[in-house]
Scaffold this active site. Structure first.
Site, PDB file in Angstrom:
ATOM      1  N   ASN A 192       0.763  -1.246   0.001  1.00 30.80           N
ATOM      2  CA  ASN A 192      -0.031  -0.005   0.081  1.00 30.80           C
ATOM      3  C   ASN A 192       0.827   1.120   0.034  1.00 30.80           C
ATOM      4  O   ASN A 192       0.562   2.344   0.453  1.00 30.80           O
ATOM      5  CB  ASN A 192      -1.049  -0.012   1.310  1.00 30.80           C
ATOM      6  CG  ASN A 192      -1.882  -1.008   1.399  1.00 30.80           C
ATOM      7  OD1 ASN A 192      -2.411  -1.415   0.166  1.00 30.80           O
ATOM      8  ND2 ASN A 192      -2.060  -1.691   2.494  1.00 30.80           N
ATOM      9  N   ARG A 193       1.760   1.266  -0.624  1.00 26.55           N
ATOM     10  CA  ARG A 193       3.039   2.234  -0.751  1.00 26.55           C
ATOM     11  C   ARG A 193       3.267   3.105   0.600  1.00 26.55           C
ATOM     12  O   ARG A 193       3.766   3.930   0.783  1.00 26.55           O
ATOM     13  CB  ARG A 193       2.138   3.588  -1.389  1.00 26.55           C
ATOM     14  CG  ARG A 193       2.024   2.965  -3.072  1.00 26.55           C
ATOM     15  CD  ARG A 193       3.246   3.080  -3.609  1.00 26.55           C
ATOM     16  NE  ARG A 193       2.967   2.569  -5.078  1.00 26.55           N
ATOM     17  CZ  ARG A 193       3.041   0.997  -5.566  1.00 26.55           C
ATOM     18  NH1 ARG A 193       3.495   0.085  -4.547  1.00 26.55           N
ATOM     19  NH2 ARG A 193       2.775   0.876  -6.722  1.00 26.55           N
TER      20      ARG A 193
END
Ligand SMILES: Cc1cc2nc3c(=O)[nH]c(=O)nc-3n(C[C@H](O)[C@H](O)[C@H](O)COP(=O)(O)O)c2cc1C
Length: 215
Positions: A192-193
């Protein structure tokens, strides 16, 4: 031409980098990651690093060089001192190194100051190189335009004859640089970055300060 890459997406899930696991000296974390990559992802060419310099034209330029040695003091690579990078370093020794090891989803960025290593170290490394590499270091007026490949090959053939069964001396325009680090950034891809980024900065007392950075 148009090639929309908006849907190139990858989830990074191979590891984590937590402050509690970071050593006081970033060279130790560098070494730990280097060994891990070398053991598990050697196809990443562990010692290939991108060197960025500020050129005489004011533009940054990056290119890959091979890391040949590292110690607590810094990172050593070899090149032609009169190449574009050599001239850039003479004018501005502030450089940046980066490693991207995609197998483990890791990046390390190192800012530092480049300086020539002592001559006998360059001599020792030059001596250890295969003869073909020694001769090509002499033949190549690195970064200068040449008429054709044939000119280069002819020069090499002439030199081979000239040095037949003789020791090949290191030319004084070829040797090593050491990059003495002043800052490191270790990046570990996460889902999710929300990647992990840990920064180290060399302080006046020669200790390293450590901080977590936003991804
Ligand atoms: C995998 C790889 C390793 C390289 N290793 C070196 C190296 O150790 N030293 C070097 O001078 N050039 C090396 N090169 C070539 C450089 O990227 C670059 O083309 C050359 O040094 C000239 O750069 P300059 O004109 O900016 O000075 C390597 C290139 C690649 C792709």
């Amino acid at each position: 031409m148009e090639n929309d890459l908006g849907n190139y997406r990858k989830s990074y899930e191979k590891g984590a980098l937590l402050l509690k696991d970071t050593p006081e000296n970033p060279m130790e974390l560098f070494q730990k990651w280097f060994y891990e990559i070398d053991e598990h992802f050697p196809e990443d060419e562990t010692n290939a690093m991108t060197l960025s310099t500020i050129g005489l034209d004011g533009f940054p330029k990056s290119r890959v060089v091979l890391l040949k040695k590292y110690t607590y003091e810094g990172f050593i690579f070899y090149t032609n001192y009169t190449s574009e990078k050599g001239k850039a370093i003479t004018t501005n020794p502030n450089v940046c190194l980066s490693f991207f090891w995609h197998g483990a989803e890791r990046q390390i960025i190192i800012k530092g100051k480049a300086e020539k290593i002592v001559e006998n170290l360059s001599d020792g490394y030059f001596e250890s190189r295969p003869r073909g590499s020694q001769l090509s270091a002499i033949v190549s007026n690195q970064s200068q335009p040449i008429e054709s490949r044939e000119v280069l090959e002819k020069k090499l053939a002439d030199l081979e004859k000239h040095f037949e069964s003789k020791e090949i001396p290191r030319p004084d325009f070829w040797g090593g640089y050491i990059i003495k680090p002043i800052a490191f950034e270790f990046w570990q891809g996460r889902p999710n970055r929300l990647h992990d980024r840990i920064g180290y900065t060399l302080e006046k007392d020669y200790n390293w300060s450590i901080v977590r950075l936003s991804p």
